[in-house]
Design a protein around this motif. Structure first.
Motif, PDB file in Angstrom:
ATOM      1  N   GLN A 102     -14.420 -13.682 -39.217  1.00 26.06           N
ATOM      2  CA  GLN A 102     -15.461 -12.672 -39.083  1.00 26.06           C
ATOM      3  C   GLN A 102     -16.494 -12.887 -40.178  1.00 26.06           C
ATOM      4  O   GLN A 102     -16.143 -13.111 -41.339  1.00 26.06           O
ATOM      5  CB  GLN A 102     -14.859 -11.262 -39.190  1.00 26.06           C
ATOM      6  CG  GLN A 102     -15.790 -10.123 -38.743  1.00 26.06           C
ATOM      7  CD  GLN A 102     -16.793  -9.721 -39.809  1.00 26.06           C
ATOM      8  OE1 GLN A 102     -16.515  -9.775 -41.000  1.00 26.06           O
ATOM      9  NE2 GLN A 102     -17.978  -9.309 -39.372  1.00 26.06           N
ATOM     10  N   THR A 104     -19.871 -11.375 -42.160  1.00 24.00           N
ATOM     11  CA  THR A 104     -20.684 -10.203 -42.464  1.00 24.00           C
ATOM     12  C   THR A 104     -21.908 -10.632 -43.256  1.00 24.00           C
ATOM     13  O   THR A 104     -21.789 -11.294 -44.286  1.00 24.00           O
ATOM     14  CB  THR A 104     -19.891  -9.174 -43.284  1.00 24.00           C
ATOM     15  OG1 THR A 104     -18.721  -8.780 -42.549  1.00 24.00           O
ATOM     16  CG2 THR A 104     -20.732  -7.950 -43.581  1.00 24.00           C
ATOM     17  N   LEU A 148     -26.508 -15.117 -40.445  1.00 22.64           N
ATOM     18  CA  LEU A 148     -25.424 -15.258 -39.481  1.00 22.64           C
ATOM     19  C   LEU A 148     -25.145 -13.865 -38.938  1.00 22.64           C
ATOM     20  O   LEU A 148     -24.347 -13.114 -39.495  1.00 22.64           O
ATOM     21  CB  LEU A 148     -24.200 -15.872 -40.152  1.00 22.64           C
ATOM     22  CG  LEU A 148     -24.439 -17.212 -40.858  1.00 22.64           C
ATOM     23  CD1 LEU A 148     -23.166 -17.697 -41.543  1.00 22.64           C
ATOM     24  CD2 LEU A 148     -24.952 -18.263 -39.874  1.00 22.64           C
ATOM     25  N   GLY A 149     -25.822 -13.545 -37.867  1.00 17.99           N
ATOM     26  CA  GLY A 149     -25.892 -12.156 -37.443  1.00 17.99           C
ATOM     27  C   GLY A 149     -24.835 -11.694 -36.468  1.00 17.99           C
ATOM     28  O   GLY A 149     -24.789 -10.510 -36.139  1.00 17.99           O
ATOM     29  N   ASP A 150     -23.974 -12.585 -35.953  1.00 18.44           N
ATOM     30  CA  ASP A 150     -22.975 -12.173 -34.968  1.00 18.44           C
ATOM     31  C   ASP A 150     -21.696 -11.779 -35.695  1.00 18.44           C
ATOM     32  O   ASP A 150     -20.983 -12.630 -36.223  1.00 18.44           O
ATOM     33  CB  ASP A 150     -22.694 -13.320 -33.998  1.00 18.44           C
ATOM     34  CG  ASP A 150     -21.812 -12.881 -32.837  1.00 18.44           C
ATOM     35  OD1 ASP A 150     -21.289 -11.744 -32.884  1.00 18.44           O
ATOM     36  OD2 ASP A 150     -21.634 -13.663 -31.887  1.00 18.44           O
ATOM     37  N   PRO A 151     -21.359 -10.483 -35.741  1.00 20.18           N
ATOM     38  CA  PRO A 151     -20.197 -10.041 -36.523  1.00 20.18           C
ATOM     39  C   PRO A 151     -18.875 -10.093 -35.766  1.00 20.18           C
ATOM     40  O   PRO A 151     -17.832  -9.806 -36.358  1.00 20.18           O
ATOM     41  CB  PRO A 151     -20.553  -8.598 -36.863  1.00 20.18           C
ATOM     42  CG  PRO A 151     -21.313  -8.132 -35.657  1.00 20.18           C
ATOM     43  CD  PRO A 151     -22.095  -9.336 -35.175  1.00 20.18           C
ATOM     44  N   LYS A 152     -18.894 -10.421 -34.481  1.00 19.09           N
ATOM     45  CA  LYS A 152     -17.656 -10.326 -33.701  1.00 19.09           C
ATOM     46  C   LYS A 152     -16.599 -11.293 -34.220  1.00 19.09           C
ATOM     47  O   LYS A 152     -16.900 -12.337 -34.783  1.00 19.09           O
ATOM     48  CB  LYS A 152     -17.934 -10.593 -32.223  1.00 19.09           C
ATOM     49  CG  LYS A 152     -18.272 -12.028 -31.884  1.00 19.09           C
ATOM     50  CD  LYS A 152     -18.504 -12.189 -30.404  1.00 19.09           C
ATOM     51  CE  LYS A 152     -18.828 -13.652 -30.049  1.00 19.09           C
ATOM     52  NZ  LYS A 152     -19.081 -13.828 -28.613  1.00 19.09           N
ATOM     53  N   ARG A 195     -21.558 -23.327 -35.438  1.00 17.77           N
ATOM     54  CA  ARG A 195     -21.174 -22.473 -34.307  1.00 17.77           C
ATOM     55  C   ARG A 195     -22.339 -21.575 -33.896  1.00 17.77           C
ATOM     56  O   ARG A 195     -22.616 -21.405 -32.714  1.00 17.77           O
ATOM     57  CB  ARG A 195     -19.964 -21.613 -34.679  1.00 17.77           C
ATOM     58  CG  ARG A 195     -18.623 -22.327 -34.683  1.00 17.77           C
ATOM     59  CD  ARG A 195     -17.506 -21.345 -35.007  1.00 17.77           C
ATOM     60  NE  ARG A 195     -17.424 -20.333 -33.962  1.00 17.77           N
ATOM     61  CZ  ARG A 195     -16.575 -20.376 -32.935  1.00 17.77           C
ATOM     62  NH1 ARG A 195     -15.716 -21.375 -32.834  1.00 17.77           N
ATOM     63  NH2 ARG A 195     -16.550 -19.425 -32.027  1.00 17.77           N
ATOM     64  N   GLN A 196     -23.030 -20.985 -34.886  1.00 19.94           N
ATOM     65  CA  GLN A 196     -24.109 -20.058 -34.540  1.00 19.94           C
ATOM     66  C   GLN A 196     -25.265 -20.761 -33.865  1.00 19.94           C
ATOM     67  O   GLN A 196     -25.790 -20.292 -32.852  1.00 19.94           O
ATOM     68  CB  GLN A 196     -24.619 -19.332 -35.785  1.00 19.94           C
ATOM     69  CG  GLN A 196     -25.957 -18.640 -35.559  1.00 19.94           C
ATOM     70  CD  GLN A 196     -26.110 -17.341 -36.292  1.00 19.94           C
ATOM     71  OE1 GLN A 196     -25.133 -16.650 -36.593  1.00 19.94           O
ATOM     72  NE2 GLN A 196     -27.339 -16.980 -36.597  1.00 19.94           N
ATOM     73  N   ALA A 199     -24.450 -22.079 -30.360  1.00 23.21           N
ATOM     74  CA  ALA A 199     -23.709 -21.145 -29.510  1.00 23.21           C
ATOM     75  C   ALA A 199     -24.322 -21.003 -28.126  1.00 23.21           C
ATOM     76  O   ALA A 199     -23.618 -20.969 -27.126  1.00 23.21           O
ATOM     77  CB  ALA A 199     -23.627 -19.773 -30.176  1.00 23.21           C
ATOM     78  N   SER A 200     -25.643 -20.932 -28.051  1.00 25.54           N
ATOM     79  CA  SER A 200     -26.273 -20.702 -26.749  1.00 25.54           C
ATOM     80  C   SER A 200     -26.007 -21.849 -25.791  1.00 25.54           C
ATOM     81  O   SER A 200     -25.696 -21.641 -24.615  1.00 25.54           O
ATOM     82  CB  SER A 200     -27.788 -20.512 -26.920  1.00 25.54           C
ATOM     83  OG  SER A 200     -28.355 -21.647 -27.546  1.00 25.54           O
ATOM     84  N   GLN A 203     -22.286 -21.665 -24.715  1.00 26.87           N
ATOM     85  CA  GLN A 203     -22.001 -20.603 -23.759  1.00 26.87           C
ATOM     86  C   GLN A 203     -22.512 -20.945 -22.365  1.00 26.87           C
ATOM     87  O   GLN A 203     -21.935 -20.540 -21.364  1.00 26.87           O
ATOM     88  CB  GLN A 203     -22.623 -19.297 -24.245  1.00 26.87           C
ATOM     89  CG  GLN A 203     -21.912 -18.718 -25.459  1.00 26.87           C
ATOM     90  CD  GLN A 203     -22.648 -17.548 -26.066  1.00 26.87           C
ATOM     91  OE1 GLN A 203     -23.712 -17.161 -25.595  1.00 26.87           O
ATOM     92  NE2 GLN A 203     -22.092 -16.986 -27.126  1.00 26.87           N
TER      93      GLN A 203
END
Length: 319
Positions: A102, A104, A148-152, A195-196, A199-200, A203
Motif C-alpha cells: 500500500q 500513501t 503515487l496516487g493510487d492507495p489501494k 507499476r503506476q 498500469a493503464s 489493465q
C-alpha cells in the motif's frame, strides 16, 4: 545513503524491538520517521526503511497524520487481519496476504486497527528518489513532481520477494548490509513507480482482478476449512464464481494460484499451532489439512526453510 531497517514499537504497545540490520535509527511510532529524519528533504536521494512488528493478538489502534515530504510504502511480510483507513475513508477491512503493498502519498492521514500479529516494512521515498527511479525506467525526466496516487492494496510477488530479502539477508558486514538495504529499497520503489506508470496499458491487456469483497469471502472460507480437503471448485463457490473465472481473477488480485495460497495459509496456521499448542507434528499436520506427516514436512520446509520440528525448537528457544 542512510537506510534503517529496524523493528519499531508504538509507544505503550507491548512490542519487543528486534534489529534487522546494522543501522541505529528507530521508528518512534507507526509509519513515523525517526527524529533524525523528521525534517527529511524532498531532495534526499536515499530510501529510508523501517519495520513494524507486533507479536501480540490484542487489538491495537494506530494513527499517522501523514509524512510531510515522503511517500510511505507499506509492504506486508506476513498475513494479518486489520482495518485500514486512508484519508478519512475505510480502504479495507479483513485479512491481507504476505506481499500486499500500500502506498500513501505525502500529507495523507492514515489509521489502522491491527487485530492479529503483524510484520510490515515501511519504506519512505523522497521526491528525488521517485524522480531518479522514473528517469532510470523511462530514460527521460518526469515533467512534474511524481505522486503515487493510487492507495489501494495490491499484491506483487516480486515485491514480496524483495521485502523478504531485506529481512533475511544479513552478512555481518555493516557496510555491505547497508549497501544491500539501499539497493533493494531502491528496487522496491522502482517497481512501484513502474507499476503506476504502466498500469493503464496493463489493465487494457488483462481482465479484472478479484474484487476485495469476493476476496474476503475466500479468506473466510479457507480459514474456516483448513483442516478439510478443499478443492478449487469449493473456493470458487465461496466467491460466487465458476472455477474458470475465479482462478484467473484470484491470480490477478494476489499473484498466487489458489492452491499456492491455500498451502501458505495452512503453513501459517501450522506455525501458530506449533508455537501455541502441545500437539505433536503429526497432529498439527492433520489439523492443517495434510494427510501425511512427510507431505506436511516437505511443504513446511519449502515455505519456512526448516522442518516443523526444528522450527518449533528454535522458536521455543527464542521465547
Amino acid at each position: 545513503m542512510n537506510s534503517s531497517l529496524l523493528s519499531h514499537p508504538e509507544p505503550g504497545a507491548d512490542i519487543a524491538p528486534k534489529r534487522i540490520a546494522s543501522a541505529t535509527d528507530s521508528e518512534d511510532q507507526w509509519r513515523r520517521l525517526h527524529a533524525n529524519h523528521a525534517q527529511s528533504s524532498p531532495q534526499r536521494s536515499n530510501v529510508l526503511v523501517s519495520r513494524w512488528t507486533r507479536d501480540i493478538t490484542a487489538p491495537l489502534e494506530v494513527v499517522n497524520h501523514g509524512n510531510e515530504s515522503d511517500h510511505c510504502i507499506g509492504l506486508a511480510l506476513k498475513c494479518a487481519s486489520l482495518t485500514f483507513n486512508h484519508g478519512g475513508r475505510r480502504l479495507m477491512r479483513g485479512r491481507v496476504t504476505a506481499g500486499t503493498v500500500q502506498v500513501t502519498a505525502p500529507a495523507v492521514p492514515v489509521s489502522a486497527v491491527f487485530e492479529s500479529p503483524v510484520d510490515v516494512l515501511h519504506l519512505f521515498a523522497s521526491q528525488q528518489v521517485l524522480a531518479e527511479c522514473y528517469e532510470d525506467l523511462f530514460q527521460r525526466p518526469h515533467a512534474d513532481d511524481i505522486v503515487l496516487g493510487d492507495p489501494k492494496l495490491v499484491r506483487d510477488p516480486a515485491l514480496d520477494r524483495l521485502g523478504q530479502a531485506l529481512v533475511v539477508s544479513r552478512t555481518g558486514d555493516a557496510a555491505l548490509d547497508k549497501v544491500f538495504t539501499e539497493s533493494v529499497g531502491l528496487a522496491i520503489v522502482s517497481r512501484i513507480v513502474a507499476r503506476q506508470f504502466t498500469a493503464s496499458n496493463t489493465q487494457n491487456r488483462e481482465g479484472a482482478a478479484l474484487p476485495q469483497w469476493r476476496m474476503n469471502r475466500v479468506i473466510e472460507y479457507v480459514d474456516a476449512h483448513l483442516s478439510e480437503t478443499i478443492g478449487l471448485a469449493d473456493i470458487a463457490a465461496s466467491a460466487g464464481l465458476t472455477r474458470m473465472h475465479f482462478a484467473a481473477q484470484f491470480r490477478r488480485a494476489t499473484g498466487l494460484r489458489p492452491h499456492e495460497y491455500l498451502l501458505r495459509r495452512r503453513i501459517e496456521h501450522a506455525q501458530h499451532l506449533l508455537l501455541n499448542s502441545k500437539h505433536n507434528v503429526f497432529d498439527v499436520a492433520l489439523s492443517c489439512g495434510f494427510r501425511s506427516q512427510p507431505h506436511f514436512t516437505t511443504v513446511f520446509k519449502r515455505f519456512v526453510g526448516e522442518t516443523p520440528y526444528c522450527w518449533r525448537m528454535k522458536a521455543n528457544d527464542a521465547q
